[in-house]
Design a protein around this motif. Structure first.
Motif, PDB file in Angstrom:
ATOM      1  N   LYS A 316       0.839  -1.194   0.000  1.00 11.56           N
ATOM      2  CA  LYS A 316       0.000   0.000   0.000  1.00 11.56           C
ATOM      3  C   LYS A 316       0.872   1.242   0.000  1.00 11.56           C
ATOM      4  O   LYS A 316       1.892   1.304   0.701  1.00 11.56           O
ATOM      5  CB  LYS A 316      -0.910   0.000   1.228  1.00 11.56           C
ATOM      6  N   ALA A 317       0.497   2.240  -0.783  1.00 15.06           N
ATOM      7  CA  ALA A 317       1.224   3.508  -0.799  1.00 15.06           C
ATOM      8  C   ALA A 317       0.892   4.283   0.474  1.00 15.06           C
ATOM      9  O   ALA A 317      -0.256   4.674   0.686  1.00 15.06           O
ATOM     10  CB  ALA A 317       0.856   4.319  -2.038  1.00 15.06           C
ATOM     11  N   LEU A 318       1.886   4.486   1.325  1.00 17.97           N
ATOM     12  CA  LEU A 318       1.673   5.130   2.618  1.00 17.97           C
ATOM     13  C   LEU A 318       1.952   6.626   2.541  1.00 17.97           C
ATOM     14  O   LEU A 318       2.799   7.067   1.753  1.00 17.97           O
ATOM     15  CB  LEU A 318       2.594   4.510   3.673  1.00 17.97           C
ATOM     16  N   PRO A 319       1.279   7.417   3.369  1.00 14.43           N
ATOM     17  CA  PRO A 319       1.598   8.845   3.447  1.00 14.43           C
ATOM     18  C   PRO A 319       2.919   9.059   4.174  1.00 14.43           C
ATOM     19  O   PRO A 319       3.398   8.173   4.898  1.00 14.43           O
ATOM     20  CB  PRO A 319       0.421   9.419   4.248  1.00 14.43           C
ATOM     21  N   ILE A 320       3.489  10.233   4.005  1.00 20.66           N
ATOM     22  CA  ILE A 320       4.750  10.577   4.670  1.00 20.66           C
ATOM     23  C   ILE A 320       4.419  11.334   5.956  1.00 20.66           C
ATOM     24  O   ILE A 320       3.609  12.265   5.941  1.00 20.66           O
ATOM     25  CB  ILE A 320       5.639  11.445   3.763  1.00 20.66           C
ATOM     26  N   SER A 321       5.040  10.954   7.046  1.00 25.40           N
ATOM     27  CA  SER A 321       4.789  11.623   8.317  1.00 25.40           C
ATOM     28  C   SER A 321       5.327  13.052   8.285  1.00 25.40           C
ATOM     29  O   SER A 321       6.133  13.410   7.417  1.00 25.40           O
ATOM     30  CB  SER A 321       5.467  10.863   9.464  1.00 25.40           C
ATOM     31  N   GLN A 322       4.897  13.862   9.253  1.00 33.64           N
ATOM     32  CA  GLN A 322       5.371  15.248   9.304  1.00 33.64           C
ATOM     33  C   GLN A 322       6.878  15.299   9.482  1.00 33.64           C
ATOM     34  O   GLN A 322       7.566  16.082   8.816  1.00 33.64           O
ATOM     35  CB  GLN A 322       4.695  16.003  10.456  1.00 33.64           C
ATOM     36  N   GLU A 323       7.419  14.450  10.357  1.00 34.22           N
ATOM     37  CA  GLU A 323       8.877  14.424  10.557  1.00 34.22           C
ATOM     38  C   GLU A 323       9.591  13.972   9.285  1.00 34.22           C
ATOM     39  O   GLU A 323      10.663  14.486   8.948  1.00 34.22           O
ATOM     40  CB  GLU A 323       9.232  13.490  11.717  1.00 34.22           C
ATOM     41  N   ILE A 356       5.169   6.572   6.273  1.00 41.92           N
ATOM     42  CA  ILE A 356       6.615   6.532   6.003  1.00 41.92           C
ATOM     43  C   ILE A 356       7.241   7.593   6.897  1.00 41.92           C
ATOM     44  O   ILE A 356       7.112   8.793   6.645  1.00 41.92           O
ATOM     45  CB  ILE A 356       6.907   6.782   4.518  1.00 41.92           C
ATOM     46  N   ASP A 357       7.870   7.135   7.977  1.00 39.56           N
ATOM     47  CA  ASP A 357       8.404   8.079   8.950  1.00 39.56           C
ATOM     48  C   ASP A 357       9.878   8.357   8.696  1.00 39.56           C
ATOM     49  O   ASP A 357      10.491   7.791   7.784  1.00 39.56           O
ATOM     50  CB  ASP A 357       8.186   7.563  10.375  1.00 39.56           C
ATOM     51  N   ALA A 358      10.440   9.238   9.495  1.00 36.25           N
ATOM     52  CA  ALA A 358      11.837   9.644   9.321  1.00 36.25           C
ATOM     53  C   ALA A 358      12.792   8.454   9.438  1.00 36.25           C
ATOM     54  O   ALA A 358      13.841   8.422   8.794  1.00 36.25           O
ATOM     55  CB  ALA A 358      12.196  10.726  10.335  1.00 36.25           C
ATOM     56  N   THR A 377      15.588  24.059  11.472  1.00 35.57           N
ATOM     57  CA  THR A 377      14.838  25.309  11.380  1.00 35.57           C
ATOM     58  C   THR A 377      14.342  25.538   9.959  1.00 35.57           C
ATOM     59  O   THR A 377      13.189  25.886   9.725  1.00 35.57           O
ATOM     60  CB  THR A 377      15.713  26.496  11.825  1.00 35.57           C
ATOM     61  N   ALA A 378      15.256  25.318   8.971  1.00 33.07           N
ATOM     62  CA  ALA A 378      14.883  25.500   7.567  1.00 33.07           C
ATOM     63  C   ALA A 378      13.795  24.511   7.160  1.00 33.07           C
ATOM     64  O   ALA A 378      12.880  24.850   6.411  1.00 33.07           O
ATOM     65  CB  ALA A 378      16.112  25.322   6.676  1.00 33.07           C
ATOM     66  N   ALA A 379      13.885  23.288   7.690  1.00 33.01           N
ATOM     67  CA  ALA A 379      12.899  22.272   7.341  1.00 33.01           C
ATOM     68  C   ALA A 379      11.522  22.630   7.874  1.00 33.01           C
ATOM     69  O   ALA A 379      10.514  22.471   7.191  1.00 33.01           O
ATOM     70  CB  ALA A 379      13.330  20.910   7.895  1.00 33.01           C
ATOM     71  N   ARG A 380      11.477  23.124   9.130  1.00 33.33           N
ATOM     72  CA  ARG A 380      10.193  23.516   9.701  1.00 33.33           C
ATOM     73  C   ARG A 380       9.565  24.669   8.908  1.00 33.33           C
ATOM     74  O   ARG A 380       8.362  24.691   8.660  1.00 33.33           O
ATOM     75  CB  ARG A 380      10.376  23.908  11.170  1.00 33.33           C
ATOM     76  N   ALA A 381      10.413  25.629   8.507  1.00 39.12           N
ATOM     77  CA  ALA A 381       9.901  26.761   7.724  1.00 39.12           C
ATOM     78  C   ALA A 381       9.393  26.292   6.367  1.00 39.12           C
ATOM     79  O   ALA A 381       8.327  26.703   5.898  1.00 39.12           O
ATOM     80  CB  ALA A 381      10.993  27.808   7.548  1.00 39.12           C
ATOM     81  N   ALA A 382      10.161  25.408   5.719  1.00 37.73           N
ATOM     82  CA  ALA A 382       9.765  24.893   4.405  1.00 37.73           C
ATOM     83  C   ALA A 382       8.490  24.071   4.506  1.00 37.73           C
ATOM     84  O   ALA A 382       7.608  24.137   3.649  1.00 37.73           O
ATOM     85  CB  ALA A 382      10.888  24.043   3.808  1.00 37.73           C
TER      86      ALA A 382
END
Length: 457
Positions: A316-323, A356-358, A377-382
């Motif tokens: 199954k195609a899983l979503p990507i987690s926020q992390e 799909i987690d980190a 920091t850049a990742a959170r902003a992006a």
């Protein structure tokens, strides 16, 4: 999609032929290995070989490798004969298809050959501007030079140009100038006559003639020897080529697309690339941004690759987690789209949860991808910017503008003058907008107040 079917299998391959043609493939038939080699040498070419398991698949693989004809091969056999399937795979076949043919299976095989080559996935404005220019020049026969880092998608754009051109129903032929030894590249491009050199066992049509009527992509053209560049320049200018060992010129009608990951202007100054050839090729330059320069494409492409590899592995195609999304956005992707694709393939295989987690997004050796404080920091902003952009999809400009005006007014506690300055519009324009919203029944904050339920309330 050019399909070459080799063998008969009592008429079952005729059924496979009809299915393939219904799916849009151009089909050629050869009764045996020797006839198949004649087809491949003649310039008709093929994107896929579908071969009767009773034919000598090992010999066919050996002959194509010896003559540097690169084309995937699948074997076909009656029923589900496991022994025949294993023998075919050991001989060099990529897949085994049981017959009578299943239309969906034939379609899946054809899609596997063409799908990844033709997908054009983008969302970032930097890439959108390149695509817009490509769409403008695609209908012409002008030569196009595509530049960009390795793995940034130069071949995908080349195929896109071809698909949008008047030559779309003709062959698209590509050749990697960096992958072929210098002394063999001339023969690969222009072909050769029998006996022209040691190993030339028969006349072989080169890529120029194979692409006749269509498009020829010269990948990494900066790797071509400067002496061969002179012959290439003549072929482009005069639309004729000379086979190695040939006695007469052969006319060709093709559109040239060249790619390079180097600065060809610098190569000209260094004396390794002809200036007149650069002028011929560089009628239009499409400069592809690196993946790190088009961050809005990262998650879109990642999801696309998850779909592909989940399907390929029967999961199954899983979503990507926020992390996971933050990690993808923070990575510099030095290998560009190609590196991202491999990373998501691994993630599909390593993922064990509902997302799909980190932890699933790893380096090729299995070690985790880590981020420094600045990258976090850049990742959170992006991620935040990407989330805002995603929320806007499917909404009208008027709706987005209304929410922006009302939210700004709430932030200013209903002060029209301050809100107008922040928005960069006149106080009169702001008042006209607010009057319109009020007439539509939308709540508008009064001076010193905010709307009920707003973020500022």
């Amino acid at each position: 999609m050019r399909l070459l079917i080799v063998g008969t299998l009592g008429g079952q391959l005729t059924t496979a032929t009809k299915i393939a043609m219904e799916r849009g493939a151009s089909v050629t038939h050869a009764p045996g290995v020797s006839q198949a080699m004649k087809v491949l040498r003649s310039g008709q070419g093929a994107d896929l070989l579908m071969v009767d398991v009773n034919e000598d698949i090992g010999q066919l693989v050996e002959l194509t490798e010896r003559e540097r004809i690169h084309v995937p091969l699948v074997a076909c056999g009656l029923g589900t004969d496991a022994r025949a399937a294993v023998s075919a795979i050991r001989a060099g076949a990529k897949e085994y298809i049981p017959l009578p043919p299943d239309p969906e299976l034939i379609a899946a095989v054809l899609a596997a050959v063409t799908e990844e080559r033709e997908d054009l996935i983008y969302r970032d404005a930097a890439m959108a501007s390149v695509i817009k220019l490509a769409e403008q020049v695609a209908p012409s026969d002008a030569s196009v030079l595509i530049t960009g880092e390795s793995g940034s998608g130069k071949e995908v754009i080349s195929r896109f140009l071809h698909s949008k051109s008047s030559r779309a129903d003709k062959p698209f032929i590509s050749i990697n100038c960096a992958a072929i030894p210098e002394h063999l590249l001339e023969s690969e491009l222009f072909g050769h006559e029998k006996g022209a050199f040691t190993g030339a066992v028969a006349r072989r049509i080169g890529k120029f003639e194979e692409a006749d009527g269509g498009t020829l992509m010269l990948d990494e053209i900066s790797e071509m020897d400067v002496r061969l560049q002179a012959k290439l320049l003549r072929a482009i200018q005069e639309r004729v080529i000379d086979r190695v060992g040939g006695s007469r010129p052969v006319p060709v009608d093709i559109r040239i697309i060249a790619t390079s990951n180097r600065d060809l202007g610098e190569e000209v100054r260094n004396g390794t690339f002809r200036e007149d050839l650069l002028y011929r090729l560089n009628v239009v330059n499409l400069k592809l941004p690196a993946l790190r320069e088009r961050p809005a494409d990262i998650l879109e492409l990642a999801s696309h690759f998850i779909e592909i590899y989940a399907k390929a592995n029967g999961t199954k195609a899983l979503p990507i987690s926020q992390e996971g999304r933050q990690l993808l956005l923070a990575n510099p992707w030095k290998g560009n789209v190609r590196e991202l694709e491999n990373t998501m393939h691994r993630a599909v295989l390593l993922s064990t949860g509902v997302e799909i987690d980190a932890a699933s997004i790893r380096m090729p050796d299995g070690s985790p991808i880590t981020m420094g404080a600045g990258q976090q920091t850049a990742a959170r902003a992006a991620y935040a910017a990407e989330a805002v952009s995603r929320d806007m999809v499917g909404r009208t400009v008027a709706d987005v503008e209304r929410d922006l005006i009302l939210d700004t007014l709430d932030h200013c506690l209903g002060n029209r003058t301050h809100a107008a300055k922040i928005l960069g519009i006149s106080i009169r324009t702001l008042r006209n907008k607010l009057n319109l919203y009020t007439k539509e029944g939308v709540e508008v904050a009064g001076p010193g107040d905010v709307r009920a339920g707003s973020a500022e309330a």
